[in-house]
Design an enzyme around this catalytic site. Structure first.
Site, PDB file in Angstrom:
ATOM      1  N   GLN A 138       0.904  -1.368  -0.091  1.00  0.00           N
ATOM      2  CA  GLN A 138       0.141   0.026  -0.092  1.00  0.00           C
ATOM      3  C   GLN A 138       1.050   1.193  -0.030  1.00  0.00           C
ATOM      4  O   GLN A 138       2.032   1.218   0.717  1.00  0.00           O
ATOM      5  CB  GLN A 138      -0.985  -0.078   1.104  1.00  0.00           C
ATOM      6  CG  GLN A 138      -2.125   1.075   1.028  1.00  0.00           C
ATOM      7  CD  GLN A 138      -3.050   0.703   2.258  1.00  0.00           C
ATOM      8  OE1 GLN A 138      -2.557   0.162   3.323  1.00  0.00           O
ATOM      9  NE2 GLN A 138      -4.322   1.361   1.974  1.00  0.00           N
TER      10      GLN A 138
ATOM     11  N   VAL B  35      -1.988  -2.638  -3.740  1.00  0.00           N
ATOM     12  CA  VAL B  35      -1.735  -3.487  -4.686  1.00  0.00           C
ATOM     13  C   VAL B  35      -2.222  -5.091  -4.043  1.00  0.00           C
ATOM     14  O   VAL B  35      -1.800  -5.151  -2.725  1.00  0.00           O
ATOM     15  CB  VAL B  35      -0.218  -3.964  -5.113  1.00  0.00           C
ATOM     16  CG1 VAL B  35      -0.111  -4.846  -5.819  1.00  0.00           C
ATOM     17  CG2 VAL B  35       0.331  -2.543  -5.521  1.00  0.00           C
TER      18      VAL B  35
ATOM     19  N   ASP C  96      12.708   6.207  -8.009  1.00  0.00           N
ATOM     20  CA  ASP C  96      12.038   5.564  -6.694  1.00  0.00           C
ATOM     21  C   ASP C  96      12.737   4.313  -6.675  1.00  0.00           C
ATOM     22  O   ASP C  96      11.879   3.261  -6.264  1.00  0.00           O
ATOM     23  CB  ASP C  96      10.366   5.706  -6.492  1.00  0.00           C
ATOM     24  CG  ASP C  96      10.160   5.207  -5.058  1.00  0.00           C
ATOM     25  OD1 ASP C  96      11.022   5.589  -4.046  1.00  0.00           O
ATOM     26  OD2 ASP C  96       8.951   5.015  -4.770  1.00  0.00           O
TER      27      ASP C  96
END
Length: 752
Positions: free
Chosen positions: A17, A23, A170
């Site tokens: 999350q 997900v 990321d």
């Protein structure tokens, strides 16, 4: 239950999350195939339209085995939320792998190389078109003649991904998912492209994404410290994140840790990353307001071999650079990582040091480069290196390709022999029991879980060390056993030739009386001198024979000790006992992990929890103190002392046999001289006898055909036999010298 047209999932099957999406594990309605669905929440729709669709567009462009596949983009039935249907990776993420107590001190070398290979493949996304000036890696200077790999020769799929020119923004272990292949191998795949975007040549961006521990310091300053600044960011920010991720995978911890942790001391976190000296790969602050401590190497607890560390550290040092002008570009980074991945590993066990080395070389390198790489790790000069493999000498010709080196493993390495008689170093390691926390008497579910996790991690490190120490003892004993077998073979061969020489000499001394009887004048004196020389040679060879027999006895005793110790090592069950304790501790740890998610425990559950803490502590004490420290470590240290004594004994025996070899060579010269003297006497006697018989025949021709007297015939035959035997002796002694020189180790280096 929620669904789209083709997929169905339950909200309890949450995989992860984030701020804008969750997900879930889902199934295809028709085939039942497991997939992962990413469902965006309301906050995601507050973002600009171009940001919302960016992840879809990026994933649609990419098709690579190390990137999570996008199968479809659908919408939920009621709320019409966007849903990404993606490949399901059943084995969690790299972060979950590193969070496991088994990997508290980093991944094993084989698994780390898998991660490096996958990162090198997928992260070509991050900077397809940067053109920063390349730097020369120090390790290429250290190995002359070694070629640097071109980015074009890197792992498969690199060119395709580089053309997409995407920055991920990321990169972290949590966004690298793990999947098990058909043969049980790990496959890592990059996921979560919500922050990704395309970036052209030299293009910069100003928006900030990412997880703070992995953020480039310039992004950290604005995103975490909230300081206004006008800096723009290029594709190399991903390189910083990759560096932190690789360090985390190699060590089990983050490279930059202020006192109190990165999340509690953000100003110090920023200071560490920006003040880091060139070449440093880690920085820590161990006391409040204390000084910063810099590391230029990976910690001793790291499981990677020194051979791999020497390849990896320069890469980390050059991508963990704050200034973009000093940081490597992606071309250089992928060239260097590909260079590592294209190398083969040769396992070399230095018998005198009692250390196993991993030597990384290219298959196209020459053996001369391999020998130089061995020197860099062992400090044993190439001319003093000699190798055994599976009990036999392995001759390495410097000009040949490294492909001629035997296929080695950690349990079946090349054994390096050196003339240096040094104290064995053994494996350098840190006691896992140091600095581990203790349980507080009060029940604190979160604190108890954290403590159990740390102690269990120390226990798994002790298990790995125990296996490594035991394997080291096995390699020490096996290598010494081979050396003893080689020296015993040398003794047998030398003793056999020496005894043959004595037999020949005895027979030659027995013929001298008849020679003396037939030689009445000058020859008698020469034969007497020769007899004296032969007798002295026989006495010297007898002493050599006795000395070799003593060496044989000493080597036989040493061999018996080695076999006895090998039996003891094979009978050692400390590793199995440590594993038993770990299994028990792991059950308690899993219960603590489950309990920490609860708001509290009932009375009976709390009492059980307290008992579990007591049992866990008892098992940890037995594992770390009794089994590891008092058994494994003490046995290993004792074995190092014994190994040093045995190595000195082997060196002394080797040097003694070398002296015997020199003596035999000198006696060989004596034997050759004696053989030449006998040949000359035989020639003169035979010639004189022939002349005498000729004169007698001319003065009074015999009535019958002349025949030499039996005594003369015997003399000539004896002299001929003696000459032949002396020739055989000389040949055998020369052959024996060659054998001894071949089996002996190289001559000792002069004292410096």
């Amino acid at each position: 239950m929620q669904s789209t047209v083709n997929y169905l999932w339950h909200t309890d099957d949450l995989l992860g999350q984030g701020a804008t999406a969750s997900v879930y594990k889902a199934r295809n309605k028709k085939s039942g195939e497991l997939v992962a669905v990413k469902v965006f929440n309301t906050a995601s729709y507050l973002r600009p339209r171009e940001v919302q669709v960016r992840e879809f567009e990026v994933l649609r462009k990419l098709n690579h085995q190390n990137i999570v596949k996008l199968f479809a983009v659908e919408e939920t039935g009621g709320s019409r939320q966007k849903v990404l249907v993606m490949e399901y990776c059943s084995s969690g993420s790299l972060l979950s792998v590193l969070e496991s107590p088994e990997n508290a001190f980093g991944l094993p070398e084989e698994e780390f190389l898998v991660v490096l290979r996958c990162v090198a493949r997928v992260n070509t996304l991050s900077g397809s078109k940067d053109r920063l000036p390349p730097k020369v890696s120090p390790r290429h200077e250290a190995v002359p003649g070694q070629r640097t790999s071109s980015p074009l020769s890197a792992v498969a799929g690199m060119n395709h991904l580089r053309e997409n020119g995407i920055v991920h923004r990321d990169i972290k272990p949590g966004n690298i998912l793990r999947l098990l292949g058909e043969e049980g191998q790990s496959i890592y795949k990059l996921t979560d492209f919500g922050a990704a975007r395309e970036l052209d040549d030299d293009e910069k961006f100003v928006s900030v994404y990412g997880t703070e521990e992995y953020l480039h310091p310039d992004m950290y300053e604005r995103a975490v410290l909230r300081k206004p600044q006008q800096k723009t960011f290029g594709v190399t920010v991903d390189l910083w994140s990759i560096g932190v991720t690789l360090y985390h995978a190699a060590t089990g911890s983050l490279p930059f840790i202020p006192y109190g942790g990165p999340r509690r001391n953000k100003e110090m976190m920023y200071r560490i990353t920006t003040e880091k000296p060139a070449g440093a790969i880690a920085g820590t602050q161990k006391q409040e307001n204390g000084p910063l401590e810099w590391s230029y190497t990976l910690p001793v607890t790291c499981r990677l071999s020194l051979g791999l560390q020497s390849q990896l550290v320069p890469i980390l040092a050059n991508i963990l650079e704050v200034e973009q002008a000093k940081c490597w570009g992606f071309d250089q980074f992928f060239a260097e990582t590909s260079d590592i991945l294209q190398r083969v590993v040769v396992h070399v066990f230095s018998l005198s040091q009692a250390v196993l080395h991993h030597v990384y070389i290219h298959a196209h390198n020459t053996i001369a480069i391999f020998l130089e790489a061995v020197y860099e790790q062992t400090r044993v000069a190439p001319q003093h290196q000699k190798f055994l493999f599976e009990g036999h000498f392995w001759v390495l010709e410097p000009n040949l390709s490294a492909q001629h080196i035997a296929h080695t493993t950690a349990s079946s390495p090349l054994t390096l022999l050196s003339t240096a008689s040094e104290t064995p170093m053994g494996l350098a390691f840190k006691d896992p029991a140091q600095d581990i926390p203790k349980f507080f008497p009060k029940v604190d579910l979160q604190a108890d879980y954290t403590t159990a996790k740390s102690v269990l991690g120390a226990g798994y490190q002790a298990l790995w060390l125990a296996r490594t120490l035991l394997a080291g003892q096995e390699l020490m004993l096996r290598g010494l056993h081979w050396c003893v077998e080689t020296l015993q073979a040398t003794c047998r061969r030398t003793l056999e030739v020496t005894r043959m020489a004595l037999l020949f000499l005895s027979s030659s001394l027995g013929t001298e009386s008849s020679v003396a009887g037939m030689t009445e004048m000058q020859e008698l004196k020469k034969v007497t001198e020769l007899r004296s020389r032969l007798r002295a040679l026989a006495e010297a060879l007898s002493r050599c024979s006795h000395s070799i027999t003593e060496s044989q006895t000493s080597l036989s005793n040493l061999r018996s000790e080695l076999l006895k110790n090998r039996d003891q090592v094979h009978a050692d069950r400390s590793v199995q006992q440590i594993q038993y304790c770990l299994d028990k501790m792991n059950l308690i740890y899993k219960q603590f992990k489950k309990s920490r998610m609860r708001p509290g425990l009932g009375y009976n559950e709390e009492q059980i929890h307290k008992l579990d803490k007591v049992n866990f502590s008892r098992l940890a004490k037995r594992l770390l103190l009794q089994l590891f420290q008092e058994t494994c470590v003490q046995k290993y240290q004792t074995s190092l002392v014994t190994h040093g004594r045995w190595m000195r004994e082997v060196h002394e025996t080797r040097n003694h046999l070398r002296m015997v070899s020199c003596s035999v060579a000198a006696y060989n010269t004596e034997a050759q001289g004696a053989q030449e003297g006998l040949s000359q006497i035989l020639d003169r006697v035979s010639h004189q006898l022939l002349q005498d018989r000729t004169k007698e025949a001319q003065v009074s021709p015999p009535l019958t055909a002349p025949y030499p007297s039996p005594a003369l015939t015997d003399l000539v035959l004896q002299m001929q036999e003696l000459c032949e035997e002396m020739k055989l002796l000389a040949f055998d002694l020369q052959d024996n010298n060659r054998v001894i020189e071949g089996l002996s180790w190289p001559p000792s280096a002069p004292d410096s």
